[in-house]
Design a protein around this motif. Structure first.
Motif, PDB file in Angstrom:
ATOM      1  N   THR A 311       0.610  -0.940  -0.374  1.00 17.64           N
ATOM      2  CA  THR A 311      -0.002  -0.115  -0.473  1.00 17.64           C
ATOM      3  C   THR A 311       1.001   1.095   0.312  1.00 17.64           C
ATOM      4  O   THR A 311       0.484   2.674  -0.994  1.00 17.64           O
ATOM      5  N   PRO A 312       1.741   1.434   0.649  1.00 18.47           N
ATOM      6  CA  PRO A 312       2.786   2.678   0.413  1.00 18.47           C
ATOM      7  C   PRO A 312       3.682   2.564  -0.634  1.00 18.47           C
ATOM      8  O   PRO A 312       3.645   3.969  -0.860  1.00 18.47           O
ATOM      9  N   ILE A 314       2.210   2.237  -4.064  1.00 18.62           N
ATOM     10  CA  ILE A 314       1.135   2.651  -4.500  1.00 18.62           C
ATOM     11  C   ILE A 314       0.893   3.831  -3.966  1.00 18.62           C
ATOM     12  O   ILE A 314       1.266   5.120  -4.956  1.00 18.62           O
ATOM     13  N   GLN A 315       0.871   4.454  -2.761  1.00 20.15           N
ATOM     14  CA  GLN A 315       0.644   5.925  -2.273  1.00 20.15           C
ATOM     15  C   GLN A 315       1.708   6.582  -3.324  1.00 20.15           C
ATOM     16  O   GLN A 315       1.305   7.839  -3.573  1.00 20.15           O
ATOM     17  N   GLN A 316       2.826   6.294  -2.899  1.00 19.45           N
ATOM     18  CA  GLN A 316       4.493   7.321  -3.025  1.00 19.45           C
ATOM     19  C   GLN A 316       4.081   7.141  -4.931  1.00 19.45           C
ATOM     20  O   GLN A 316       4.259   8.199  -4.966  1.00 19.45           O
ATOM     21  N   HIS A 318       2.035   7.253  -6.725  1.00 22.41           N
ATOM     22  CA  HIS A 318       0.672   8.321  -7.099  1.00 22.41           C
ATOM     23  C   HIS A 318       0.888   9.248  -6.674  1.00 22.41           C
ATOM     24  O   HIS A 318       1.019   9.762  -7.264  1.00 22.41           O
ATOM     25  N   ALA A 319       2.315  10.270  -5.845  1.00 21.73           N
ATOM     26  CA  ALA A 319       2.283  11.132  -5.093  1.00 21.73           C
ATOM     27  C   ALA A 319       3.462  11.520  -6.360  1.00 21.73           C
ATOM     28  O   ALA A 319       3.459  13.207  -6.191  1.00 21.73           O
ATOM     29  N   GLY A 361      -6.861   0.327  -5.328  1.00 21.37           N
ATOM     30  CA  GLY A 361      -5.825   1.321  -5.448  1.00 21.37           C
ATOM     31  C   GLY A 361      -4.908   0.706  -6.863  1.00 21.37           C
ATOM     32  O   GLY A 361      -4.585   1.795  -6.901  1.00 21.37           O
TER      33      GLY A 361
END
Length: 550
Positions: A311-312, A314-316, A318-319, A361
Motif C-alpha cells: 500500500t505505501p 502505491i501511495q508513493q 501516485h504522489a 488502489g
C-alpha cells in the motif's frame, strides 16, 4: 571462431548512417527532448572482485544489452553505488553488437557503428563512492529492440576490496573482459565471459515520440531468470509495443530472490525510490513477483503484513504522478513442501483476490496468474509454460505473461491499438474494428457490425441474431486481445463486453464469422476444432455462450 549472423541490408544501411554521423557536427544530443530508458537493471552488491581479475587493471569491460525503444541519441549511466572508494573509467564506447549464429551474444560489434561517450566533454571520469554518473548524450540512430554493446576501460583498475554494483541478470554470456584498451575495436579476444552485468545500470535514449518509461519491478520472473537470451516477459512486451507502434521505454528492475519482506537484495520498499520514482521519464510501474519470494519457506508472513508493504508503494507512486499496475502472482503448485506451504498458497490467493478487487488502489491489473495457470489445475503452471521448477515460466510462459498486458494501458486514450483483419470472416490476435466497420463471413451472407453507439451486432442475411447489448457509449474498438479475450471497449478503453476467455493456455486466437451465421472463438489461429466461446446462432455452434458485461 564462432560464426556470426548475416547482417541484413537494413543493418548495413544503419551502419553506414551511423558511420556518417561520426563527424563532429553529429556528436551531440538535443537537450529539449526528455531521456527515456531503453535498457535498465536493478543494482545489487556484488562484493569485491576476486584476485582472478587483477581488479580490472588496464582492462576493457565489454557488455551486450538488448534495448527496447529506439532513439536519435544515446547516453549511459555508470554506478559505484556500493563502493567505499571512487574509481576511474575511460574511453567508454557504445556500438551495435552482434549475435552468434545460435542467437547467443558475441563480443564483436558492427563495423562503423562505434561512438565514443564523454563525461562533461572529457573521455575520463571518476565515479564517486556511493554515486552514479551519466555520460553526455551522443547522436546515435538506435533502432528499437537492438543489441547494444558498451565498452569501458579501467586505466587504474578498481581499488582493491571495494564492493561493485552488478545485477544477477542470469542470462548470457553478455559480459566480456579483455586486456588493454580495446574499447574501439570491432573484435576483441576476451579472456573471461559471464552472465551478469557490472557497473552499467541504464542506457537512455532521446525519442521525440516517446510516451515515457514504464518500470517493471519484481524478482526473478521479472528479471528473466530461466529464460533464454533475448527473452523474458519484459523483452517480449517490448516486442509487442514495437510491433504496435507504441514508443515506450521499459526499465527492468527485477532482482532474483527479491521480496517485500525478506528476500535477496534490498527489500522492495527500500529500493522503490531509486528503482522506480527516480527513473527518467517514468510514467507507470508494473508491480510483479516480489511477493512470491516473501511467501517462500516454512513461516510465510500474513496477508495483512504483505499488503501493509504494498500500500505505501502505491501511495508513493501516485504522489509522483505514476500509475501503479498490479500483477497477480503466478502459480507455485508442485514446488517442494519446504519451499511452498499451504499457508503460502492461501496468502497468494488472498493477494490475487485483493488485486482483482476494484477497491485495491491499483490503476490496472495484469493477470499473470490466469495467463500462466493450467485451466485444469489452476494452482499449477500450464505444463507448456513451466520451466520445470514450478516457480519460473519458460520462454513460452514469458510470452503468455507479456500477452496478458493490455496495450491500451500505453495509449493516450486507453484504447488498445488494432490492425484490420487480414482475411475474410476472421479476427486474429491484435486485429479488430472501429465503429461503422463491418466484418463479413467469407460467403458474404453474415455480417458483424460495430455501431456508433458501441453495440456490436451479428446479422444473418440482414436479420439480427446476436448483440453484445453495449449500446449507449462512445465507441472504442472491438478486438481480439493477445490474452485471448474478444472485447468491445468504449472510447476511454473501458471494457463493455468480454468473452471471458483470457489465459495463455486456452485463450482465443481466432474469432470467426462462420458461413452458417455463427460467431465462434477458437484457441488456434486456424479457427478449427471446438470453439471455446460461441454466439450459438448457427449450425456450427459447439460451445456455450459465455457473456461478461461491465
Amino acid at each position: 571462431m564462432r560464426a556470426i549472423k548475416y547482417l541484413s541490408p537494413s543493418l548495413r544501411v544503419l551502419a553506414a548512417a551511423i558511420a556518417f554521423c561520426g563527424i563532429p557536427s553529429c556528436s551531440y544530443a538535443q537537450t529539449s527532448i526528455p531521456w527515456t530508458v531503453t535498457y535498465s537493471n536493478a543494482l545489487e552488491d556484488n562484493g569485491p572482485l576476486t584476485s582472478d581479475f587483477d581488479n580490472f587493471n588496464q582492462q576493457t569491460l565489454r557488455q551486450l544489452f538488448r534495448t527496447n525503444i529506439g532513439g536519435t541519441a544515446v547516453r549511459v549511466e555508470l554506478s559505484n553505488l556500493f563502493g567505499s572508494q571512487p574509481f576511474v573509467v575511460a574511453d567508454v564506447h557504445v556500438a551495435i553488437g552482434i549475435l552468434n549464429a545460435d542467437g547467443s551474444p558475441s563480443s564483436s560489434t558492427v563495423p562503423g557503428t562505434d561512438h565514443t561517450l564523454t563525461f562533461s566533454g572529457a573521455s575520463t571520469v571518476t565515479i564517486p563512492a556511493g554515486q552514479s554518473v551519466l555520460s553526455d548524450g551522443v547522436a546515435f540512430n538506435l533502432p528499437a529492440n537492438a543489441e547494444v554493446m558498451t565498452s569501458i576501460y579501467f586505466p587504474q583498475g578498481i581499488p582493491a576490496g571495494i564492493d561493485l554494483a552488478f545485477n544477477n541478470d542470469g542470462r548470457g554470456p553478455l559480459l566480456f573482459l579483455a586486456h588493454g584498451d580495446v574499447s574501439a575495436d570491432t573484435s576483441i579476444s576476451p579472456y573471461f565471459q559471464s552472465t551478469n552485468p557490472f557497473i552499467l545500470t541504464s542506457i537512455q535514449v532521446q525519442n521525440a515520440q516517446s510516451l515515457g518509461t514504464v518500470v517493471a519491478f519484481g524478482a526473478s520472473i521479472t528479471a528473466g531468470d530461466q529464460a533464454t537470451y533475448d527473452h523474458g516477459w519484459v523483452l517480449d512486451l517490448a516486442q509487442r509495443l514495437s510491433a504496435a507502434g507504441l514508443p515506450v521505454g521499459l526499465a527492468n528492475k527485477g532482482i532474483s530472490g527479491n521480496g517485500v519482506i525478506g528476500g535477496a537484495g534490498p527489500q522492495a520498499g527500500d529500493r522503490f525510490m531509486r528503482d522506480v520514482l527516480q527513473v527518467p521519464n517514468a510514467k507507470a510501474v508494473i508491480f510483479s513477483d516480489d511477493i512470491i519470494n516473501s511467501l517462500g519457506g516454512p513461516n510465510p508472513p500474513t496477508f495483512d503484513a504483505i499488503i501493509a508493504t504494498v500500500t505505501p508503494l502505491i501511495q508513493q507512486a501516485h504522489a509522483k504522478g505514476l500509475k501503479f499496475w498490479c500483477s497477480t502472482l503466478t502459480p507455485n503448485g508442485g514446488r517442494p513442501a519446504t519451499d511452498w506451504t499451504p499457508a503460502a498458497e492461501a496468502v497468494r490467493e488472498q493477494v490475487n483476490a485483493f488485486y482483482l478487487n476494484p477497491a485495491n488502489g491499483c490503476d490496472a491489473i495484469i493477470d499473470q496468474a490466469k495467463a500462466t495457470q493450467d485451466p485444469a489445475m489452476p494452482l499449477r503452471y500450464f505444463p507448456a509454460f513451466d520451466f520445470g521448477d514450478h516457480l519460473h515460466p519458460n520462454d513460452a510462459g514469458h510470452v503468455a505473461i507479456a500477452n496478458a498486458v493490455n496495450l491500451g494501458l500505453f495509449t493516450p486514450t486507453g484504447v488498445p491499438p488494432i490492425t484490420p483483419p487480414s482475411t475474410c470472416g476472421k479476427f486474429l490476435s491484435g486485429e479488430g474494428m472501429i465503429h461503422d466497420q463491418p466484418l463479413f463471413s467469407c460467403n458474404g451472407q453474415n455480417e458483424l457490425y460495430f455501431q456508433g453507439d458501441s453495440n456490436l451486432i451479428l446479422y444473418n442475411n440482414n436479420t439480427e441474431v446476436f448483440s453484445t447489448r453495449t449500446e449507449g457509449h462512445n465507441p472504442g474498438v472491438a478486438t481480439l486481445l493477445a490474452d485471448g479475450n474478444f472485447v468491445v471497449t468504449d472510447a476511454a478503453g473501458k471494457i463493455l463486453f468480454s468473452t471471458n476467455t483470457a489465459g495463455g493456455a486456452a485463450g482465443g486466437q481466432a474469432l470467426v464469422v462462420e458461413d452458417d451465421g455463427n460467431l465462434n472463438l477458437y484457441s488456434n489461429a486456424a479457427g478449427t476444432g471446438t470453439p471455446i466461446w460461441s454466439s450459438n446462432t448457427g449450425a456450427s455452434a459447439k460451445a456455450p455462450r459465455k457473456l461478461l458485461t461491465y
